[in-house]
Design a protein around this motif. Structure first.
Motif, mmCIF file in Angstrom:
data_model
loop_
_atom_site.group_PDB
_atom_site.id
_atom_site.type_symbol
_atom_site.label_atom_id
_atom_site.label_comp_id
_atom_site.label_asym_id
_atom_site.label_seq_id
_atom_site.Cartn_x
_atom_site.Cartn_y
_atom_site.Cartn_z
ATOM 1 N N TYR A 155 23.204 32.349 0.342
ATOM 2 C CA TYR A 155 22.769 33.678 0.767
ATOM 3 C C TYR A 155 23.655 34.106 1.926
ATOM 4 O O TYR A 155 24.388 33.301 2.517
ATOM 5 C CB TYR A 155 21.291 33.665 1.179
ATOM 6 C CG TYR A 155 20.933 32.576 2.165
ATOM 7 C CD1 TYR A 155 21.000 32.785 3.547
ATOM 8 C CD2 TYR A 155 20.527 31.317 1.722
ATOM 9 C CE1 TYR A 155 20.676 31.784 4.441
ATOM 10 C CE2 TYR A 155 20.202 30.314 2.617
ATOM 11 C CZ TYR A 155 20.280 30.548 3.969
ATOM 12 O OH TYR A 155 19.967 29.545 4.857
ATOM 13 N N ASP A 156 23.554 35.389 2.261
ATOM 14 C CA ASP A 156 24.401 35.941 3.320
ATOM 15 C C ASP A 156 23.687 36.014 4.666
ATOM 16 O O ASP A 156 24.310 35.817 5.704
ATOM 17 C CB ASP A 156 24.883 37.340 2.920
ATOM 18 C CG ASP A 156 25.721 37.321 1.641
ATOM 19 O OD1 ASP A 156 26.791 36.686 1.665
ATOM 20 O OD2 ASP A 156 25.286 37.914 0.637
ATOM 21 N N TYR A 157 22.390 36.326 4.631
ATOM 22 C CA TYR A 157 21.638 36.486 5.880
ATOM 23 C C TYR A 157 20.264 35.846 5.746
ATOM 24 O O TYR A 157 19.716 35.727 4.641
ATOM 25 C CB TYR A 157 21.487 37.971 6.234
ATOM 26 C CG TYR A 157 22.803 38.677 6.466
ATOM 27 C CD1 TYR A 157 23.502 38.535 7.662
ATOM 28 C CD2 TYR A 157 23.362 39.478 5.463
ATOM 29 C CE1 TYR A 157 24.720 39.175 7.866
ATOM 30 C CE2 TYR A 157 24.572 40.128 5.658
ATOM 31 C CZ TYR A 157 25.248 39.968 6.860
ATOM 32 O OH TYR A 157 26.453 40.599 7.050
ATOM 33 N N GLY A 229 24.768 44.952 -1.716
ATOM 34 C CA GLY A 229 25.504 43.856 -2.337
ATOM 35 C C GLY A 229 25.262 42.501 -1.717
ATOM 36 O O GLY A 229 25.644 41.475 -2.299
ATOM 37 N N LYS A 230 24.641 42.438 -0.550
ATOM 38 C CA LYS A 230 24.412 41.166 0.118
ATOM 39 C C LYS A 230 23.090 40.544 -0.333
ATOM 40 O O LYS A 230 22.154 41.237 -0.729
ATOM 41 C CB LYS A 230 24.406 41.339 1.641
ATOM 42 C CG LYS A 230 25.722 41.865 2.211
ATOM 43 C CD LYS A 230 26.863 40.884 1.966
ATOM 44 C CE LYS A 230 28.156 41.372 2.615
ATOM 45 N NZ LYS A 230 29.281 40.437 2.368
ATOM 46 N N MET A 254 12.589 38.870 -6.727
ATOM 47 C CA MET A 254 12.706 37.835 -5.709
ATOM 48 C C MET A 254 12.781 36.486 -6.408
ATOM 49 O O MET A 254 12.015 36.215 -7.331
ATOM 50 C CB MET A 254 11.500 37.858 -4.761
ATOM 51 C CG MET A 254 11.352 39.155 -3.980
ATOM 52 S SD MET A 254 9.890 39.143 -2.876
ATOM 53 C CE MET A 254 8.577 39.346 -4.086
ATOM 54 N N THR A 255 13.706 35.638 -5.966
ATOM 55 C CA THR A 255 13.838 34.294 -6.510
ATOM 56 C C THR A 255 13.256 33.298 -5.511
ATOM 57 O O THR A 255 13.750 33.182 -4.386
ATOM 58 C CB THR A 255 15.310 33.946 -6.798
ATOM 59 O OG1 THR A 255 15.851 34.908 -7.704
ATOM 60 C CG2 THR A 255 15.432 32.557 -7.400
ATOM 61 N N VAL A 256 12.220 32.599 -5.916
ATOM 62 C CA VAL A 256 11.558 31.620 -5.036
ATOM 63 C C VAL A 256 12.398 30.352 -5.004
ATOM 64 O O VAL A 256 12.726 29.779 -6.048
ATOM 65 C CB VAL A 256 10.134 31.308 -5.535
ATOM 66 C CG1 VAL A 256 9.453 30.276 -4.625
ATOM 67 C CG2 VAL A 256 9.300 32.581 -5.609
ATOM 68 N N VAL A 284 16.662 37.701 -2.117
ATOM 69 C CA VAL A 284 16.644 39.092 -2.567
ATOM 70 C C VAL A 284 18.052 39.654 -2.408
ATOM 71 O O VAL A 284 18.636 39.564 -1.317
ATOM 72 C CB VAL A 284 15.650 39.950 -1.746
ATOM 73 C CG1 VAL A 284 15.642 41.373 -2.270
ATOM 74 C CG2 VAL A 284 14.256 39.359 -1.794
ATOM 75 N N THR A 285 18.593 40.227 -3.470
ATOM 76 C CA THR A 285 19.911 40.849 -3.407
ATOM 77 C C THR A 285 19.756 42.364 -3.343
ATOM 78 O O THR A 285 18.998 42.951 -4.134
ATOM 79 C CB THR A 285 20.763 40.455 -4.622
ATOM 80 O OG1 THR A 285 20.913 39.031 -4.642
ATOM 81 C CG2 THR A 285 22.148 41.098 -4.549
#
Length: 569
Positions: A155-157, A229-230, A254-256, A284-285
């Motif tokens: 993930y980014d953040y 996009g993040k 959402m991916t758990v 979440v993207t």
């Protein structure tokens, strides 16, 4: 040969020094006090930490030592803080559970909590004295992996979010109603908060003039600002006093990937069901139309209620963060859609690369039947018809110092008398209900099964959802089932291959949940329903294990009940 041995010794010393250097001390200084706040636009007294509610997030790395110097400035009220999900291995006195692991912190006193965060993951902290948690005393704990280690997702953040429900009555008023004859229920919460912000309708009849201000910036919606996009890791924790919740972000899946500090075999949800005391990480993207903002919604489920949904804004940069989404907020699932909630529970499995092998058999089985009843005309929650009460002397001190006269010595039952014929589908009289502060004594290092069995309440055709939290441990969730647990048949269907490990788990209406854990953490540990009013009314138990292996107790946890004798002027 000698030079080789010397080299080995030097290398071991360097490695040991590096491990010491890598583990940091995270030191926090907190002042707990009451302040007037308007988290949902209605002004009331809120318990804050350094002026904030939710309190400051604890950010640490696996293996770090956390020190919290907590000053109690509540003036007329004691306090204690529990570090929810931190197992307190070697420091059972730092669990922060008044009456179990410590005496409460008196007004004006400063108490030092010190413990190691031994596993990466998403955790919580909150008050564990009376019903103070719902007065605003709570926050997030985020523990990162050691440097050089990676997680099974990217993930980014990284963000932490706490979901809560909110009452306008003080905890004193609520507790007085729960204890009174006739009984006065706390009722539905007035609002739902997302990261400490909600919106109460100030035009509601009978709201006192000047007590509610819809333009107060304190109650403007919480804003998640995202870059198109993040991908974001949202660490979502629930610390509701009553509500089971559904959480969703409009138009986004959402991916758990994690729950209660354990990696999950990933699965995708549109809305996440979450119960008080649980934590989840979801990915979440930001992959929707970036020209607009979106709603984030929390909704109360499991109870037919009047509480409006909680709303936040999922803000796509560079849109203005206060720009309202152009759509109506999602209405969420039906409050009584039990199958959907059970299906999510069944989906949660351990990540294939992070399975903790579960013992194939257990040494002891304890069946805890949730019963609701009256004791001397007072309405109580009980397990096996025993309503739990806390003693004046903390169990940890009583058991370590052999002060066995401070609590009842007759142990609570492993199974209710007459369980085989008990009908969970009717209003049972439960005339033999009693209250007790006795404890379960567990043989050290044995494997224990706990069966949480739900039943009908004192209201016809009603069975509630209860989230149960175990202190000092993670447990394997080995099974769920509808109806009454069958001790000879249902264990044959346990998941002993890839069960998830958790510290908090729901038991669904008219159903059962089976847990397995190893009693290998010396100390005394609470196990209770995480609904504030239910625990206050007696839905809890205490487990003791390996008390002879607990080290010397610090005198800082003493000062109440019979522990006064250990303090010297």
């Amino acid at each position: 040969m000698k030079s080789l041995l010397l080299l080995c010794v030097v290398l071991l010393s360097i490695l040991s020094l590096n491990s010491i250097v890598e583990a940091k001390i995270r030191h926090y200084r907190w002042e707990v006090k009451y302040e007037f706040k308007s988290p949902d636009c209605f002004k009331k007294l809120v318990i804050t930490i350094n002026g904030r509610s939710p309190g400051p997030s604890i950010l640490a790395q696996q293996g770090d030592t956390v020190i919290v110097d907590l000053k109690n400035s509540l003036v007329t009220e004691n306090v204690a803080i529990h570090w929810h999900g931190i197992r307190q291995i070697g420091t059972p006195w730092a669990d922060g559970t008044e009456g179990v692991s410590q005496c409460p912190i008196l007004p004006g006193d400063t108490f030092r909590y010190m413990f190691v965060v031994d596993r990466a993951g998403t955790y919580l902290y909150h008050a564990h004295y009376g019903m103070q948690r719902e007065a605003g005393l709570y926050g997030s704990i985020r523990v990162a992996l050691p440097d050089g280690e990676s997680e099974p997702f990217s993930y980014d953040y990284d963000r932490s979010i706490i979901l809560n429900d909110w009452y306008h009555k003080s905890t004193y008023e609520q507790a007085a109603g729960l204890s009174s004859i006739p009984f006065v229920w706390v009722g539905d919460p007035q609002s739902l908060l997302i990261q400490g912000r909600g919106r109460f309708n100030c035009s509601t009849p009978l709201v006192a003039t000047g007590s509610c201000n819809a333009t107060n910036p304190e109650c403007s919606p919480y804003v998640f600002t995202v870059v198109p996009g993040k991908t974001y890791r949202l660490r979502i924790g629930s610390l509701t006093a009553l509500a089971a919740l559904s959480f969703e972000i409009e138009g986004h899946n959402m991916t758990v990937v994690e729950t209660d500090g354990h990696y999950v075999e990933p699965f995708v949800v549109n809305n996440l069901f979450i119960y008080s005391g649980e934590t989840y990480s979801v990915l979440v993207t930001a992959n929707q139309d970036p020209s607009r903002n979106y709603w984030a919604v929390s909704k109360m489920v499991s109870r037919n209620n009047t509480t409006p949904n909680g709303l936040a804004i999922f803000n796509y940069y560079p849109n203005h963060p206060r720009k309202s989404p152009p759509t109506i907020p999602p209405s969420g699932p039906f409050w009584n859609d039990i199958p959907s909630r059970v299906n999510q529970s069944l989906k949660i499995k351990s990540h294939p690369r992070y399975i903790h092998p579960v013992p194939k058999t257990s040494d002891r089985v304890i069946i805890l039947l949730n019963t609701q009843n009256r004791i001397n005309e007072s309405v109580k929650w009980s397990i096996n018809n025993v309503s739990f009460t806390l003693p004046h002397t903390p169990y940890l001190v009583s058991l370590k110092e052999n002060l066995l006269h401070t609590f009842e010595q007759t142990p609570p039952p492993d199974v209710i008398s007459g369980y085989q014929t008990y009908d969970i589908n009717i209003v049972a009289p439960n005339k033999n209900a009693t209250s007790s502060n006795s404890v379960y004594r567990l043989k050290f290092n044995t494997t224990v099964d706990i069966i949480l069995q739900n039943a009908n309440t004192m209201t016809e055709n009603n069975s509630e959802t209860h989230p149960w939290h175990l202190h000092g441990h993670d447990f394997w969730v080995v099974g769920y089932g509808n109806g009454k647990f069958n001790a000879s048949e249902d264990p044959k269907r346990y998941n002993l291959v890839d069960p998830i490990m958790k510290n908090t788990v729901p038991v669904h209406p008219y159903g059962w949940t089976a847990l397995r854990f190893i009693a290998n953490n010396p100390g005394v540990w609470a196990f209770h329903c995480h609904i504030e009013s239910h625990f206050y009314m007696g839905m809890g138990a205490v487990f003791e294990e390996g008390i002879d292996k607990v080290g010397t107790l610090p005198t800082s946890i003493m000062g109440c009940g019979d522990t006064k004798r250990f303090l010297r002027p």
